[in-house]
Design an enzyme around this catalytic site. Structure first.
Site, PDB file in Angstrom:
ATOM      1  N   ASP A 110      -5.831  -6.952  -5.341  1.00 40.54           N
ATOM      2  CA  ASP A 110      -6.964  -6.657  -4.451  1.00 40.54           C
ATOM      3  C   ASP A 110      -7.662  -5.389  -4.909  1.00 40.54           C
ATOM      4  O   ASP A 110      -7.462  -4.315  -4.340  1.00 40.54           O
ATOM      5  CB  ASP A 110      -6.444  -6.520  -3.012  1.00 40.54           C
ATOM      6  CG  ASP A 110      -7.567  -6.239  -2.017  1.00 40.54           C
ATOM      7  OD1 ASP A 110      -8.718  -6.603  -2.311  1.00 40.54           O
ATOM      8  OD2 ASP A 110      -7.281  -5.658  -0.956  1.00 40.54           O
ATOM      9  N   LEU A 111      -8.481  -5.517  -5.966  1.00 36.19           N
ATOM     10  CA  LEU A 111      -9.219  -4.358  -6.468  1.00 36.19           C
ATOM     11  C   LEU A 111     -10.706  -4.462  -6.123  1.00 36.19           C
ATOM     12  O   LEU A 111     -11.487  -3.587  -6.488  1.00 36.19           O
ATOM     13  CB  LEU A 111      -9.025  -4.213  -7.988  1.00 36.19           C
ATOM     14  CG  LEU A 111      -7.565  -4.056  -8.443  1.00 36.19           C
ATOM     15  CD1 LEU A 111      -7.479  -3.887  -9.956  1.00 36.19           C
ATOM     16  CD2 LEU A 111      -6.873  -2.887  -7.747  1.00 36.19           C
ATOM     17  N   LYS A 112     -11.084  -5.532  -5.458  1.00 40.95           N
ATOM     18  CA  LYS A 112     -12.462  -5.712  -4.957  1.00 40.95           C
ATOM     19  C   LYS A 112     -13.494  -5.406  -6.040  1.00 40.95           C
ATOM     20  O   LYS A 112     -14.315  -4.498  -5.905  1.00 40.95           O
ATOM     21  CB  LYS A 112     -12.700  -4.840  -3.718  1.00 40.95           C
ATOM     22  CG  LYS A 112     -11.757  -5.170  -2.565  1.00 40.95           C
ATOM     23  CD  LYS A 112     -12.065  -4.349  -1.338  1.00 40.95           C
ATOM     24  CE  LYS A 112     -11.128  -4.649  -0.195  1.00 40.95           C
ATOM     25  NZ  LYS A 112      -9.716  -4.308  -0.451  1.00 40.95           N
ATOM     26  N   GLN A 131      -8.315  -0.291  11.308  1.00 44.07           N
ATOM     27  CA  GLN A 131      -8.848  -1.651  11.421  1.00 44.07           C
ATOM     28  C   GLN A 131      -9.568  -1.801  12.763  1.00 44.07           C
ATOM     29  O   GLN A 131      -9.050  -1.406  13.804  1.00 44.07           O
ATOM     30  CB  GLN A 131      -7.707  -2.685  11.335  1.00 44.07           C
ATOM     31  CG  GLN A 131      -6.970  -2.673  10.004  1.00 44.07           C
ATOM     32  CD  GLN A 131      -7.774  -3.286   8.867  1.00 44.07           C
ATOM     33  OE1 GLN A 131      -8.961  -3.547   8.992  1.00 44.07           O
ATOM     34  NE2 GLN A 131      -7.126  -3.488   7.734  1.00 44.07           N
ATOM     35  N   ASP A 133       0.851  -1.197   0.000  1.00 46.13           N
ATOM     36  CA  ASP A 133       0.000   0.000   0.000  1.00 46.13           C
ATOM     37  C   ASP A 133       0.883   1.242   0.000  1.00 46.13           C
ATOM     38  O   ASP A 133       1.050   1.913   1.025  1.00 46.13           O
ATOM     39  CB  ASP A 133      -0.937  -0.013   1.222  1.00 46.13           C
ATOM     40  CG  ASP A 133      -1.986  -1.096   1.106  1.00 46.13           C
ATOM     41  OD1 ASP A 133      -2.335  -1.482  -0.027  1.00 46.13           O
ATOM     42  OD2 ASP A 133      -2.460  -1.581   2.147  1.00 46.13           O
ATOM     43  N   HIS A 177     -16.654  -5.117  -8.098  1.00 44.91           N
ATOM     44  CA  HIS A 177     -18.066  -5.062  -7.689  1.00 44.91           C
ATOM     45  C   HIS A 177     -18.796  -4.299  -8.788  1.00 44.91           C
ATOM     46  O   HIS A 177     -18.834  -3.064  -8.784  1.00 44.91           O
ATOM     47  CB  HIS A 177     -18.173  -4.339  -6.338  1.00 44.91           C
ATOM     48  CG  HIS A 177     -19.554  -4.320  -5.763  1.00 44.91           C
ATOM     49  ND1 HIS A 177     -19.841  -3.748  -4.549  1.00 44.91           N
ATOM     50  CD2 HIS A 177     -20.721  -4.799  -6.205  1.00 44.91           C
ATOM     51  CE1 HIS A 177     -21.126  -3.874  -4.285  1.00 44.91           C
ATOM     52  NE2 HIS A 177     -21.685  -4.512  -5.288  1.00 44.91           N
ATOM     53  N   ASP A 178     -19.342  -5.037  -9.743  1.00 46.52           N
ATOM     54  CA  ASP A 178     -19.963  -4.392 -10.901  1.00 46.52           C
ATOM     55  C   ASP A 178     -20.926  -5.387 -11.519  1.00 46.52           C
ATOM     56  O   ASP A 178     -21.163  -6.458 -10.939  1.00 46.52           O
ATOM     57  CB  ASP A 178     -18.857  -3.956 -11.894  1.00 46.52           C
ATOM     58  CG  ASP A 178     -19.244  -2.728 -12.705  1.00 46.52           C
ATOM     59  OD1 ASP A 178     -20.391  -2.674 -13.192  1.00 46.52           O
ATOM     60  OD2 ASP A 178     -18.407  -1.824 -12.859  1.00 46.52           O
ATOM     61  N   ILE A 179     -21.464  -5.078 -12.694  1.00 50.59           N
ATOM     62  CA  ILE A 179     -22.369  -6.036 -13.331  1.00 50.59           C
ATOM     63  C   ILE A 179     -21.542  -7.261 -13.749  1.00 50.59           C
ATOM     64  O   ILE A 179     -20.324  -7.166 -13.965  1.00 50.59           O
ATOM     65  CB  ILE A 179     -23.126  -5.418 -14.528  1.00 50.59           C
ATOM     66  CG1 ILE A 179     -22.150  -4.916 -15.593  1.00 50.59           C
ATOM     67  CG2 ILE A 179     -24.048  -4.314 -14.054  1.00 50.59           C
ATOM     68  CD1 ILE A 179     -22.838  -4.485 -16.888  1.00 50.59           C
ATOM     69  N   PRO A 180     -22.205  -8.440 -13.839  1.00 48.08           N
ATOM     70  CA  PRO A 180     -21.453  -9.680 -14.070  1.00 48.08           C
ATOM     71  C   PRO A 180     -20.520  -9.637 -15.283  1.00 48.08           C
ATOM     72  O   PRO A 180     -19.367 -10.084 -15.216  1.00 48.08           O
ATOM     73  CB  PRO A 180     -22.562 -10.730 -14.247  1.00 48.08           C
ATOM     74  CG  PRO A 180     -23.701 -10.192 -13.434  1.00 48.08           C
ATOM     75  CD  PRO A 180     -23.636  -8.699 -13.587  1.00 48.08           C
ATOM     76  N   THR A 203     -12.855  -5.268   7.171  1.00 53.78           N
ATOM     77  CA  THR A 203     -12.408  -5.304   8.566  1.00 53.78           C
ATOM     78  C   THR A 203     -12.393  -3.914   9.207  1.00 53.78           C
ATOM     79  O   THR A 203     -12.157  -3.786  10.399  1.00 53.78           O
ATOM     80  CB  THR A 203     -11.017  -5.950   8.667  1.00 53.78           C
ATOM     81  OG1 THR A 203     -10.193  -5.407   7.629  1.00 53.78           O
ATOM     82  CG2 THR A 203     -11.079  -7.447   8.517  1.00 53.78           C
ATOM     83  N   LYS A 260       0.614  -8.068  -2.086  1.00 58.44           N
ATOM     84  CA  LYS A 260      -0.696  -7.632  -2.544  1.00 58.44           C
ATOM     85  C   LYS A 260      -0.593  -6.267  -3.205  1.00 58.44           C
ATOM     86  O   LYS A 260       0.005  -5.343  -2.648  1.00 58.44           O
ATOM     87  CB  LYS A 260      -1.650  -7.541  -1.350  1.00 58.44           C
ATOM     88  CG  LYS A 260      -3.058  -7.166  -1.729  1.00 58.44           C
ATOM     89  CD  LYS A 260      -3.914  -7.009  -0.485  1.00 58.44           C
ATOM     90  CE  LYS A 260      -3.835  -5.598   0.014  1.00 58.44           C
ATOM     91  NZ  LYS A 260      -5.055  -4.822  -0.066  1.00 58.44           N
ATOM     92  N   ARG A 276       0.593  -1.953   6.971  1.00 59.69           N
ATOM     93  CA  ARG A 276       1.297  -0.924   7.735  1.00 59.69           C
ATOM     94  C   ARG A 276       2.240  -1.445   8.814  1.00 59.69           C
ATOM     95  O   ARG A 276       3.330  -0.888   8.982  1.00 59.69           O
ATOM     96  CB  ARG A 276       0.276   0.065   8.319  1.00 59.69           C
ATOM     97  CG  ARG A 276      -0.323   0.971   7.266  1.00 59.69           C
ATOM     98  CD  ARG A 276      -1.604   1.632   7.712  1.00 59.69           C
ATOM     99  NE  ARG A 276      -2.693   0.682   7.790  1.00 59.69           N
ATOM    100  CZ  ARG A 276      -3.959   1.011   8.071  1.00 59.69           C
ATOM    101  NH1 ARG A 276      -4.272   2.272   8.307  1.00 59.69           N
ATOM    102  NH2 ARG A 276      -4.904   0.091   8.096  1.00 59.69           N
ATOM    103  N   THR A 283     -18.985  -7.134 -16.767  1.00 59.81           N
ATOM    104  CA  THR A 283     -17.815  -6.282 -16.541  1.00 59.81           C
ATOM    105  C   THR A 283     -16.816  -6.992 -15.629  1.00 59.81           C
ATOM    106  O   THR A 283     -15.606  -6.971 -15.874  1.00 59.81           O
ATOM    107  CB  THR A 283     -18.264  -4.941 -15.903  1.00 59.81           C
ATOM    108  OG1 THR A 283     -19.191  -4.325 -16.789  1.00 59.81           O
ATOM    109  CG2 THR A 283     -17.098  -4.012 -15.663  1.00 59.81           C
TER     110      THR A 283
HETATM  111  O1  C5P Z   1      -2.141  -1.817   6.707  1.00 61.34           O
HETATM  112  P1  C5P Z   1      -3.083  -2.962   6.963  1.00 61.34           P
HETATM  113  O2  C5P Z   1      -2.382  -4.182   7.544  1.00 61.34           O
HETATM  114  O3  C5P Z   1      -4.318  -2.567   7.724  1.00 61.34           O
HETATM  115  O4  C5P Z   1      -3.544  -3.395   5.485  1.00 61.34           O
HETATM  116  C1  C5P Z   1      -4.601  -4.301   5.257  1.00 61.34           C
HETATM  117  C2  C5P Z   1      -4.809  -4.426   3.794  1.00 61.34           C
HETATM  118  O5  C5P Z   1      -5.873  -5.347   3.554  1.00 61.34           O
HETATM  119  C3  C5P Z   1      -5.191  -3.134   3.081  1.00 61.34           C
HETATM  120  O6  C5P Z   1      -4.515  -3.156   1.832  1.00 61.34           O
HETATM  121  C4  C5P Z   1      -6.686  -3.225   2.848  1.00 61.34           C
HETATM  122  O7  C5P Z   1      -7.075  -2.621   1.644  1.00 61.34           O
HETATM  123  C5  C5P Z   1      -6.894  -4.752   2.745  1.00 61.34           C
HETATM  124  N1  C5P Z   1      -8.214  -5.231   3.129  1.00 61.34           N
HETATM  125  C6  C5P Z   1      -8.807  -4.980   4.355  1.00 61.34           C
HETATM  126  N2  C5P Z   1     -10.053  -5.475   4.645  1.00 61.34           N
HETATM  127  C7  C5P Z   1     -10.696  -6.248   3.760  1.00 61.34           C
HETATM  128  C8  C5P Z   1     -10.092  -6.530   2.516  1.00 61.34           C
HETATM  129  C9  C5P Z   1      -8.839  -6.020   2.254  1.00 61.34           C
HETATM  130  O8  C5P Z   1      -8.200  -4.317   5.206  1.00 61.34           O
HETATM  131  N3  C5P Z   1     -11.873  -6.776   4.065  1.00 61.34           N
END
Ligand code: C5P
Length: 241
Positions: free
Chosen positions: A65-67, A195, A16, A69-72, A125, A38, A216, A74
């Site tokens: 990890d781009l998550k 978090q 990140d 979330h769109d129409i099927p 989270t 990631k 982090r 796409t």
């Molecule tokens: O810095 P940290 O350890 O909190 O990073 C957690 C990583 O996990 C971040 O890149 C965040 O985008 C990702 N993430 C998350 N919760 C989710 C899915 C992914 O924190 N449910």
């Protein structure tokens, strides 16, 4: 060939960082024992697919990890394109619903040996019960998260993303097969940041997590290599205990 996923839990370091220069520096700093990294929204939006090549060049496996979330349609096309960049796993949002989740899983399956594993994000989270109430979700957070995870697996996804606090719950319900990816991991005494539902690396491993995502606490540490080794050591302590 599909990246083998071994039974012992693996560490994924979240890159990140804002620029490719920062990412290359992090890849150089991390020890070779970190085999998975990631790439998320911040870096991908800034630098695009070339950072995926940088990850491959560092001999590491890339979790995108781009998550989605769109129409099927796409989402299915985005999965096919991601597979061309040799990502071993990628995220979709379980809130996208069964048809979208199935479209993602089927698009991945068409990619044969390059098929990325599809894992569905359940409840972020960073959210707690109050946050869910604000968006109209009134059932208990655990029940909501479990329902989303069950939907993802029933729709053909390889696994799900959840808090380490929910892993044991999922393992009881879904068994050992699904991949369970857990962000929200904090070594004892580390800052939580945004978090809210966190556990230590050892706790996440003991609960049955397949992949621990840590950002982090490693990249913001004065010595990222030492911080990564310390997380790996805590994970190993749980695997042998
Ligand atoms: O810095 P940290 O350890 O909190 O990073 C957690 C990583 O996990 C971040 O890149 C965040 O985008 C990702 N993430 C998350 N919760 C989710 C899915 C992914 O924190 N449910």
């Amino acid at each position: 060939m599909k990246t083998p996923v071994s039974a012992p839990a693996e560490l994924i370091v979240a890159l990140d960082v804002p620029t490719r220069t920062d990412a290359l520096q992090a890849l150089r700093q991390l020890p070779a024992s970190v085999r998975f990294v990631k790439v998320g929204l911040e870096l991908f939006v800034a630098e695009g697919p070339r950072v995926l090549k940088d990850v491959a060049a560092s001999n590491r496996h890339c979790f995108l990890d781009l998550k989605f979330h769109d129409i099927p349609r796409t989402v299915a096309n985005a999965v096919r394109t991601a597979a061309q960049h040799h990502v071993f796993m990628l995220t979709v949002h379980a809130h996208g619903g069964a048809t979208m989740l199935r479209a993602a899983a089927e698009a991945a399956a068409e990619c044969g040996t390059a098929a990325p594993r599809i894992v569905a994000v359940t409840t972020l989270t960073s959210l707690n019960q109050d946050d869910l109430a604000q968006i109209g979700v009134t059932r208990p957070i655990a029940a909501h998260t479990l329902a989303l995870g069950q939907l993802a697996i029933a729709s053909g996804c390889d696994g799900l993303v959840c808090s380490p606090l929910e892993v044991a719950f999922f393992r009881r319900d879904l068994g050992v097969a699904p991949l369970i990816v857990t962000p929200g991991v904090r070594p004892a005494g580390a800052a939580r940041g945004d978090q809210k539902r966190v556990a230590t690396p050892a706790e996440a491993v003991r609960a049955g997590s397949s992949f621990l995502v840590v950002g982090r606490p490693i990249l913001d540490a004065p010595d990222p290599a030492a911080a990564a080794e310390s997380v790996l050591q805590d994970m190993r302590s749980a695997q042998i205990s």
